[in-house]
Design a protein around this motif. Structure first.
Motif, PDB file in Angstrom:
ATOM      1  N   GLY A 191     -15.310  95.820   6.774  1.00 39.15           N
ATOM      2  CA  GLY A 191     -16.464  96.987   6.954  1.00 39.15           C
ATOM      3  C   GLY A 191     -17.590  96.129   8.107  1.00 39.15           C
ATOM      4  O   GLY A 191     -18.536  96.822   8.127  1.00 39.15           O
ATOM      5  N   LEU A 192     -17.458  95.069   8.229  1.00 35.82           N
ATOM      6  CA  LEU A 192     -18.286  94.637   9.305  1.00 35.82           C
ATOM      7  C   LEU A 192     -18.082  94.860  10.663  1.00 35.82           C
ATOM      8  O   LEU A 192     -17.532  95.405  10.992  1.00 35.82           O
ATOM      9  N   ALA A 193     -19.404  94.538  11.343  1.00 33.69           N
ATOM     10  CA  ALA A 193     -19.191  94.862  13.012  1.00 33.69           C
ATOM     11  C   ALA A 193     -17.889  94.066  13.319  1.00 33.69           C
ATOM     12  O   ALA A 193     -17.873  92.770  12.862  1.00 33.69           O
ATOM     13  N   ASN A 194     -17.269  94.587  14.544  1.00 30.34           N
ATOM     14  CA  ASN A 194     -16.236  93.514  15.118  1.00 30.34           C
ATOM     15  C   ASN A 194     -16.915  92.648  16.034  1.00 30.34           C
ATOM     16  O   ASN A 194     -18.050  93.004  16.519  1.00 30.34           O
ATOM     17  N   ARG A 195     -16.011  92.117  16.670  1.00 31.08           N
ATOM     18  CA  ARG A 195     -16.511  91.245  17.931  1.00 31.08           C
ATOM     19  C   ARG A 195     -17.237  91.857  19.114  1.00 31.08           C
ATOM     20  O   ARG A 195     -18.317  91.443  19.801  1.00 31.08           O
ATOM     21  N   ARG A 196     -16.571  93.008  19.365  1.00 40.04           N
ATOM     22  CA  ARG A 196     -16.953  93.889  20.511  1.00 40.04           C
ATOM     23  C   ARG A 196     -18.437  94.382  20.270  1.00 40.04           C
ATOM     24  O   ARG A 196     -19.371  94.049  21.130  1.00 40.04           O
ATOM     25  N   LEU A 197     -19.037  94.780  19.150  1.00 40.46           N
ATOM     26  CA  LEU A 197     -20.141  95.223  18.642  1.00 40.46           C
ATOM     27  C   LEU A 197     -21.205  94.105  18.649  1.00 40.46           C
ATOM     28  O   LEU A 197     -22.273  94.252  19.232  1.00 40.46           O
ATOM     29  N   MET A 198     -20.468  92.836  18.174  1.00 40.16           N
ATOM     30  CA  MET A 198     -21.456  91.730  18.113  1.00 40.16           C
ATOM     31  C   MET A 198     -21.942  91.362  19.431  1.00 40.16           C
ATOM     32  O   MET A 198     -23.154  90.970  19.698  1.00 40.16           O
ATOM     33  N   ASP A 199     -21.059  91.431  20.328  1.00 42.54           N
ATOM     34  CA  ASP A 199     -21.288  90.957  21.751  1.00 42.54           C
ATOM     35  C   ASP A 199     -22.409  91.766  22.440  1.00 42.54           C
ATOM     36  O   ASP A 199     -23.406  91.367  22.740  1.00 42.54           O
ATOM     37  N   ALA A 260     -20.872  90.074  11.378  1.00 43.95           N
ATOM     38  CA  ALA A 260     -19.838  90.478  12.086  1.00 43.95           C
ATOM     39  C   ALA A 260     -18.675  89.594  11.872  1.00 43.95           C
ATOM     40  O   ALA A 260     -18.632  88.433  11.567  1.00 43.95           O
ATOM     41  N   ARG A 261     -17.480  90.075  11.904  1.00 41.24           N
ATOM     42  CA  ARG A 261     -15.959  89.423  11.594  1.00 41.24           C
ATOM     43  C   ARG A 261     -15.858  88.912  13.143  1.00 41.24           C
ATOM     44  O   ARG A 261     -15.518  89.931  13.906  1.00 41.24           O
ATOM     45  N   TYR A 262     -15.979  87.665  13.418  1.00 42.38           N
ATOM     46  CA  TYR A 262     -15.685  87.247  14.655  1.00 42.38           C
ATOM     47  C   TYR A 262     -14.226  86.834  14.856  1.00 42.38           C
ATOM     48  O   TYR A 262     -13.772  87.200  15.859  1.00 42.38           O
ATOM     49  N   GLY A 263     -13.500  86.477  13.740  1.00 40.78           N
ATOM     50  CA  GLY A 263     -12.077  86.231  14.121  1.00 40.78           C
ATOM     51  C   GLY A 263     -11.291  86.444  12.679  1.00 40.78           C
ATOM     52  O   GLY A 263     -12.083  87.258  11.942  1.00 40.78           O
ATOM     53  N   GLY A 264     -10.180  85.913  12.661  1.00 37.00           N
ATOM     54  CA  GLY A 264      -9.393  85.974  11.412  1.00 37.00           C
ATOM     55  C   GLY A 264     -10.401  85.785   9.956  1.00 37.00           C
ATOM     56  O   GLY A 264     -10.665  86.717   9.324  1.00 37.00           O
ATOM     57  N   GLU A 265     -10.642  84.706   9.676  1.00 35.68           N
ATOM     58  CA  GLU A 265     -11.653  84.456   8.609  1.00 35.68           C
ATOM     59  C   GLU A 265     -12.853  83.895   9.014  1.00 35.68           C
ATOM     60  O   GLU A 265     -13.521  83.153   8.215  1.00 35.68           O
TER      61      GLU A 265
END
Ligand code: GH3
Ligand code: MG
Ligand code: MG
Length: 357
Positions: A191-199, A260-265
């Protein structure tokens, strides 16, 4: 801007802008390479307020435009711009907005017409009433006209109802677009932001930090020996742990920040206003909270070994790109792993390099 690269810009205007760009470059001793030139041409054009602001801040701080800063400026402001232009949902939203505006205008025109017709009808009716004794023909004609008008009014009203239904439909489309966009910005598991949003978030946080002259830091979390944990308890329990870590992270990120979730874990928090020390403090609180969490298996209630995380911390440096900063944060994280895990390491503690350079 990349979009103007082959555009029909007025030759005289383009030459003036180019002159200005080259003058600024020579004042700041920036070598006139194609990459640098596109940065400074943009600067002279003023097309990107963010780029303008960044360069002005750098000039104001008397920063030297060395190769590394020039590279960062290009990577941050020139290269990604063409990707931003291809923001499809945004364009679709705009189309829908204008369609909606058009419909609203049509409805209001329609209303005005109905009112006008109604007025004509009542005027004509009163004339007819005064003439009714002398001549009955005009009355018949006018009665017909009135009936016709009444029908027109009904038709118009039906049309308006249709318009309203269409508008409602457009509203629905817009809502589902918004939901789809949110989904495309959110990681489904945590449910966190993904990498796209984080960028995207980082880009605006970076500008805000420079404008307010405030620090900006990030922390990157990686779960320790997570592979072994998955092997022991299964991937599903692993997923639950990942959600727990995400929840703890989210709880420690303030309103203006982003988790944000940046990658797998691997999870990241962007913390506007935090310097390295403040960010480290937050990281340590997160780390402790996770190590203290008592985990049980949902199905059996059986206790599970506790988990630990390692955290890297880095502070934003003027004009650097998100990639450069994340890379430094990642190296801090790697150092945390190498020096025994379950700890926070900052960019100042990275072994074998002068992190302040
Ligand atoms: P360490 O970080 O301490 O060096 O060891 P590690 O075992 O955690 O190593 P690494 O970070 O390289 O391993 C990542 C593991 O994370 C691999 C994979 O099994 C697990 N993982 C990645 N994404 C997910 C996920 O979405 N769910 C679950 N359950 N596991 C994941
Ligand atoms: Mg990892
Ligand atoms: Mg790991």
């Amino acid at each position: 801007m990349a979009g103007d690269l082959f555009g029909d810009m007025d030759v005289e205007y383009a030459t003036t802008v180019a002159d200005r760009a080259i003058r600024s470059m020579s004042q700041q001793s920036v070598p006139v390479t194609p990459g640098n030139f596109s940065v400074w041409f943009d600067y002279a054009m003023g097309t990107s307020p963010a780029l303008r602001k960044t360069i002005d801040v750098l000039i104001g701080n008397k920063r030297k435009f060395d190769a590394s800063i020039n590279r960062e400026l290009y990577a941050t402001f020139v290269k990604p711009q063409s990707e931003a232009e291809a923001d499809f949902p945004e364009q679709l939203r705009n189309v829908i907005s204008s369609a909606r505006e058009f419909l609203a205008t049509a409805i209001s025109d329609n209303r005005t017409q109905i009112e006008a017709l109604g007025q004509v009808a009542s005027e004509v009716t009163s004339q007819v009433t005064s003439q009714v004794q002398t001549n009955s023909d005009p009355r018949l004609i006018i009665e017909k006209l009135v009936a016709e008008l009444a029908r027109a009014t009904t038709r118009a009203a039906a049309l308006e109802t249709n318009f309203l239904a269409t508008t409602q439909e457009l509203d629905n489309i817009r809502d589902s677009l918004k939901a789809a966009e949110e989904r495309s910005n959110t990681d489904a598991l945590t449910g966190l932001a993904n990498r796209r949003l984080m960028d995207a978030f980082f880009r605006s946080a970076q500008i805000a930090a420079m404008e307010k002259d405030e620090p900006l830091s990030i922390l990157m979390i990686d779960i320790d020996h997570f592979k072994k944990f998955n092997d022991t308890y299964g991937h599903q329990v692993g997923d639950q742990v990942l959600r727990l870590v995400a929840k703890v992270l989210q709880d420690h990120v303030w309103e203006s920040g982003l988790a944000a979730r940046y990658g797998g874990e691997e999870l990241i928090a962007v913390l506007p206003g935090a310097n390295l020390a403040a960010c480290t403090e937050v990281a340590e609180r997160i780390r402790l909270r996770i190590s203290e969490a008592r985990l049980t298996r949902r199905t059996t209630g059986q206790a599970i070994t506790s988990i630990t995380v390692s955290i890297g911390v880095a502070q934003f440096r003027l004009a650097e790109s998100a990639e450069a900063m994340i890379e430094r944060c990642d190296r801090s994280l790697y150092q945390a792993k190498r020096s025994g895990r379950n700890r926070t390491v900052t960019e100042n503690d990275i072994e074998g390099e002068n992190a302040a350079a």
